[in-house]
Design an enzyme around this catalytic site. Structure first.
Site, mmCIF file in Angstrom:
data_model
loop_
_atom_site.group_PDB
_atom_site.id
_atom_site.type_symbol
_atom_site.label_atom_id
_atom_site.label_comp_id
_atom_site.label_asym_id
_atom_site.label_seq_id
_atom_site.Cartn_x
_atom_site.Cartn_y
_atom_site.Cartn_z
ATOM 1 N N SER A 130 0.837 -1.199 0.000
ATOM 2 C CA SER A 130 0.000 0.000 0.000
ATOM 3 C C SER A 130 0.879 1.259 0.000
ATOM 4 C CB SER A 130 -0.967 -0.051 1.192
ATOM 5 O OG SER A 130 -1.998 0.905 1.046
ATOM 6 N N HIS A 165 -4.231 -1.626 -4.470
ATOM 7 C CA HIS A 165 -5.645 -1.966 -4.248
ATOM 8 C C HIS A 165 -6.489 -1.740 -5.500
ATOM 9 C CE1 HIS A 165 -4.236 -1.970 -0.155
ATOM 10 N NE2 HIS A 165 -4.096 -0.655 -0.123
#
Length: 241
Positions: A130, A165
């Site tokens: 991330s 994501h």
């Protein structure tokens, strides 16, 4: 002549914080330059969240194939010289998720950005999930400021941009594609959760996935359609029996 080390970094769409099968973490450790690497977790993006640190230590202390450690910066204990020696001694620097913009600001305040450049040039594997994937590129797609948007201000070790994501959080895909199409972010790499991507000297050298349905994408501006998206082949990771 001086020894030239391959410069490598990995973008991870999972790992100890989200997965139970250890497949992506096994893959990361398998890319290290030694069979029992020193692995330093850097939890800056989460504000050095104690629960996140404990999750890392619980996952990695039980492994006989690495030597784990943690680098906290919000309660920093090392002086500049000690910090440099510590980071350059690591075989893997594993950066956690959280707020990408805050991560970069804190790193620059403490000079971590410069030390990571040095470690990268010396052969340390840099990786993360991330925000810990976003930080290595020239720019990234992030929710650091609330709504999804662009942060054209990464470390620049990986040319282009990164979007984590991808397809796994609402709005990620169209927002990132729009950013690349308009030039707000350069062409880059979009990872679905479950994917890992290894880059050597800035070039993609391997892509892996925990799921047959999860992919790594190359997203580029296109003169006719505005943006092009290309799914790249990924090797399916399987547990070693």
């Amino acid at each position: 002549m001086p020894v030239v080390h391959p410069r490598r970094l990995a973008l991870i769409g999972g790992g100890f914080s989200t997965d139970d099968d250890r497949l992506l973490d096994d893959w990361v450790l398998g890319q290290a330059r030694t069979p029992r690497p020193k692995v330093c977790f850097v939890p800056t993006a989460s504000g050095d969240a104690p629960a996140y640190i404990e999750q890392f230590l619980t996952a990695f202390r039980s492994r006989p194939d690495c030597e784990p450690s943690v680098l906290p910066l919000f309660r920093r204990e090392l002086d500049d010289d000690s910090l440099r020696r510590f980071l350059l001694a690591q075989d893997v620097v594993y950066v956690g998720g959280g707020n990408t913009a805050n991560l970069l600001a804190v790193w620059r305040t403490h000079g971590i950005d410069r030390l990571l450049h040095e470690a990268y040039d010396l052969g340390t594997l840099l990786c993360g999930i991330s925000a810990g994937a976003n930080c290595w590129a020239e720019g990234s797609h992030t929710d650091s400021f609330g709504p999804l948007g662009c942060l054209p201000d990464g470390l620049g070790l990986l040319p282009g941009s990164v979007c984590p994501h991808y397809d796994n959080e609402p709005g990620r895909r169209p927002s990132y594609q729009a950013a690349v199409a308009t030039g707000a972010l350069p062409a880059g790499w979009a990872l679905e959760d479950g994917v890992g991507a290894l880059f050597t000297d800035g070039l993609l050298t391997e892509a892996v996935t925990r799921f047959p349905s999860a992919h790594l994408y190359r997203v580029e501006p296109d003169r006719l359609s505005g943006v092009s998206e290309r799914a790249l082949p990924c090797r399916l990771l399987t547990a070693v029996s």
